[in-house]
Design an enzyme around this catalytic site. Structure first.
Site, PDB file in Angstrom:
ATOM      1  N   ARG A  37       0.832  -1.213   0.000  1.00  0.00           N
ATOM      2  CA  ARG A  37       0.000   0.000   0.000  1.00  0.00           C
ATOM      3  C   ARG A  37       0.865   1.261   0.000  1.00  0.00           C
ATOM      4  O   ARG A  37       0.471   2.277  -0.574  1.00  0.00           O
ATOM      5  CB  ARG A  37      -0.949  -0.007   1.187  1.00  0.00           C
ATOM      6  CG  ARG A  37      -2.122  -0.925   0.923  1.00  0.00           C
ATOM      7  CD  ARG A  37      -3.146  -0.852   2.016  1.00  0.00           C
ATOM      8  NE  ARG A  37      -4.401  -1.448   1.594  1.00  0.00           N
ATOM      9  CZ  ARG A  37      -5.309  -1.927   2.414  1.00  0.00           C
ATOM     10  NH1 ARG A  37      -5.110  -1.892   3.716  1.00  0.00           N
ATOM     11  NH2 ARG A  37      -6.429  -2.438   1.946  1.00  0.00           N
ATOM     12  N   LYS A 216     -18.556 -16.119   3.790  1.00  0.00           N
ATOM     13  CA  LYS A 216     -19.998 -15.959   3.965  1.00  0.00           C
ATOM     14  C   LYS A 216     -20.747 -15.537   2.711  1.00  0.00           C
ATOM     15  O   LYS A 216     -20.358 -14.588   2.041  1.00  0.00           O
ATOM     16  CB  LYS A 216     -20.249 -14.880   5.029  1.00  0.00           C
ATOM     17  CG  LYS A 216     -19.827 -15.292   6.416  1.00  0.00           C
ATOM     18  CD  LYS A 216     -20.164 -14.178   7.351  1.00  0.00           C
ATOM     19  CE  LYS A 216     -19.980 -14.592   8.793  1.00  0.00           C
ATOM     20  NZ  LYS A 216     -20.241 -13.461   9.680  1.00  0.00           N
ATOM     21  N   GLY A 368      -7.745  -7.781  -0.551  1.00  0.00           N
ATOM     22  CA  GLY A 368      -7.928  -8.618   0.640  1.00  0.00           C
ATOM     23  C   GLY A 368      -7.245  -9.968   0.522  1.00  0.00           C
ATOM     24  O   GLY A 368      -6.101 -10.084   0.082  1.00  0.00           O
ATOM     25  N   GLY A 391     -12.685  -4.479   0.568  1.00  0.00           N
ATOM     26  CA  GLY A 391     -14.075  -4.037   0.783  1.00  0.00           C
ATOM     27  C   GLY A 391     -14.500  -3.033  -0.269  1.00  0.00           C
ATOM     28  O   GLY A 391     -15.617  -3.090  -0.797  1.00  0.00           O
TER      29      GLY A 391
HETATM   30  P1  AMP Z   1     -13.945 -13.509   3.246  1.00  0.00           P
HETATM   31  O1  AMP Z   1     -13.395 -12.485   4.189  1.00  0.00           O
HETATM   32  O2  AMP Z   1     -15.419 -13.676   3.305  1.00  0.00           O
HETATM   33  O3  AMP Z   1     -13.407 -13.351   1.832  1.00  0.00           O
HETATM   34  O4  AMP Z   1     -13.401 -14.915   3.783  1.00  0.00           O
HETATM   35  C1  AMP Z   1     -12.056 -15.278   3.781  1.00  0.00           C
HETATM   36  C2  AMP Z   1     -11.859 -16.415   4.729  1.00  0.00           C
HETATM   37  O5  AMP Z   1     -12.678 -17.498   4.363  1.00  0.00           O
HETATM   38  C3  AMP Z   1     -10.448 -16.925   4.758  1.00  0.00           C
HETATM   39  O6  AMP Z   1      -9.873 -16.650   6.013  1.00  0.00           O
HETATM   40  C4  AMP Z   1     -10.593 -18.425   4.545  1.00  0.00           C
HETATM   41  O7  AMP Z   1      -9.807 -19.201   5.434  1.00  0.00           O
HETATM   42  C5  AMP Z   1     -12.052 -18.661   4.848  1.00  0.00           C
HETATM   43  N1  AMP Z   1     -12.568 -19.857   4.192  1.00  0.00           N
HETATM   44  C6  AMP Z   1     -12.518 -20.148   2.884  1.00  0.00           C
HETATM   45  N2  AMP Z   1     -13.045 -21.375   2.658  1.00  0.00           N
HETATM   46  C7  AMP Z   1     -13.412 -21.863   3.849  1.00  0.00           C
HETATM   47  C8  AMP Z   1     -14.014 -23.104   4.267  1.00  0.00           C
HETATM   48  N3  AMP Z   1     -14.330 -24.059   3.389  1.00  0.00           N
HETATM   49  N4  AMP Z   1     -14.256 -23.263   5.596  1.00  0.00           N
HETATM   50  C9  AMP Z   1     -13.932 -22.293   6.478  1.00  0.00           C
HETATM   51  N5  AMP Z   1     -13.369 -21.114   6.137  1.00  0.00           N
HETATM   52  C10 AMP Z   1     -13.115 -20.911   4.832  1.00  0.00           C
END
Ligand code: AMP
Length: 411
Positions: A37, A216, A368, A391
């Protein structure tokens, strides 16, 4: 959205207040572990300095609670040191972003001189949301008077903090609002981010493929909704998979899953139709630990087990779609890429994207975790564009307006 840039203004002798995103990760010894950054901000800084500006840099770092004595680890002092190193010139560091020390430091700047103000978030007023400020006059007053102190430091406002553009922080929105009548422009980083993200959405080379992973569904509803009409394929990975599977009544064992989002998952699947592709197999384990025994499941995950990565059949199917993609936008890892062996799906996808770039496809990484994963794969320089804002890029892809940019001068 075509905004005036630093290229279009005369800055010699002007006091220029530049909002940057210098929010870099630090280890326990205050060492910067990733300075991307800071490097991304250099073109704007060097342009302004060579133009003879009296340059005042400001940024946030981390999430301090607004108390600098308790939150010393969030000081921007190490960032000032790294900036000095990268620019090959001294960088004055100002121990508060407002108050007499800030105005004194600015008064001492000559043409082509530069200083960095201490972390904006050491003042709670920086992050007061406009909705809260509108409902509570005391908060509104605190935000405005903090922003006015910053605005009074300068004749020109520059925003080059793409990673924070989706926020209504005082330094991002209230300061340029208060500087109406003065030049308020974007820097080169935002210009580049808007060009790549904007062009990808406006006239994508087809097939246009979005890869969405991460934890999520609830975080990605907006982007799936927005991209469903624009994309040819939406490839799903990560724990989101298990929310889609659970919504269809398929067993997901102990995998991360959001039952509250089942209705949404069913709606998204019905509305996106065949464009939305879900994993057909998963790499599973009895627990999430480095080096544990794993096996591959087609569809349902057995009771007690966790789905932690996309499986080989899914990888093949996704690789085939990526092999003739014209544009790819990727946000969110395919599995728990931080914990081996569950990084494989994410690393393989990074390689398929690098190959797509080599063939002439436009590949855009939405910041991210996906940016970290591409870096981990050693493939950062084989992507067309890696966004500095996770984000922010997600909200941009969702089509949400950025008020922090709307307020700036049009080109
Ligand atoms: P996000 O911030 O929503 O992009 O989520 C990223 C996070 O999702 C990372 O820390 C990954 O370790 C987690 N992640 C990805 N796939 C899985 C999974 N199958 N089970 C649990 N965590 C996951």
């Amino acid at each position: 959205m075509v905004k005036k840039t630093v290229r279009a203004i005369e800055v010699r002798g002007q006091r220029v207040l530049a909002r940057l995103d210098l929010n870099v990760p630090l280890d326990d010894h205050d060492r910067i572990t990733d300075d991307r950054r800071i490097r991304a901000a250099l073109p704007t800084i060097t342009h302004l300095l060579s133009g003879g500006a009296r340059l005042i840099l400001m940024s946030h770092l981390g999430r301090p609670k607004g108390d600098p004595t308790a939150d010393k680890r969030f000081t921007l002092a190490p960032v000032a040191a790294r900036l000095a190193e990268l620019l090959g010139r001294p960088m004055a560091f100002v121990s508060d972003c407002v108050g007499p020390c800030a105005s004194d430091a600015v008064a001492e700047l000559g043409n082509g001189d530069c200083c960095l103000l201490e972390n904006l978030r050491f003042h709670k007023a920086e992050t007061i949301k406009d909705s809260k400020a509108a409902a509570n006059p005391a908060l509104g007053e605190a935000k405005t008077s903090f922003a006015r102190e910053l605005a009074d430091l300068a004749d020109v406002y520059v925003n080059d903090a793409f990673g924070t553009c989706h926020r209504d922080n005082a330094s991002m929105l209230t300061v340029p609002q208060l500087m109406e009548g003065k030049a308020r422009v974007i820097g080169f980083l935002i210009e580049k981010e808007l060009k790549f993200l904007g062009e990808a959405l406006a006239e994508p080379a087809r097939p246009f493929v979005a890869i969405l992973g991460g934890a999520k569904v609830s975080d990605k509803i907006g982007v799936i909704d927005a991209l469903r009409s624009k994309c040819d394929y939406i490839l799903i990975g990560g724990a989101m998979t298990y929310t889609f599977m659970g919504a269809e009544g398929v067993n997901v064992g102990r995998s991360l899953c959001e039952p509250d989002a089942f209705d949404t998952a069913r709606r998204l699947r019905a509305s996106a139709g065949d464009k939305l592709r879900l994993p057909v197999d998963s790499v599973v384990a009895a627990e999430l630990k480095p080096g544990v025994e794993t096996w591959v499941c087609d569809g349902a995950i057995p009771d007690g087990a966790l789905g932690l990565d996309i499986g080989p059949r899914t990888l093949n199917a996704y690789a085939e779609i990526l092999s003739n993609a014209g544009t790819v936008v990727w946000n969110g890892p395919m599995g728990v890429f931080e914990t081996p062996p569950f990084e494989r799906g994410t690393m393989e996808i990074a390689h398929r994207l690098a190959e797509a770039t080599d063939r002439g496809a436009i590949t855009i990484i939405g910041g991210g975790d996906s940016a970290a994963a591409v870096d981990q794969a050693g493939l950062s320089d084989r992507m067309t564009h890696i966004s500095t804002g996770g984000g922010a890029s997600l909200e941009y892809l969702e089509g949400k307006p950025f008020r922090a940019l709307e307020v700036l001068d049009d080109a």
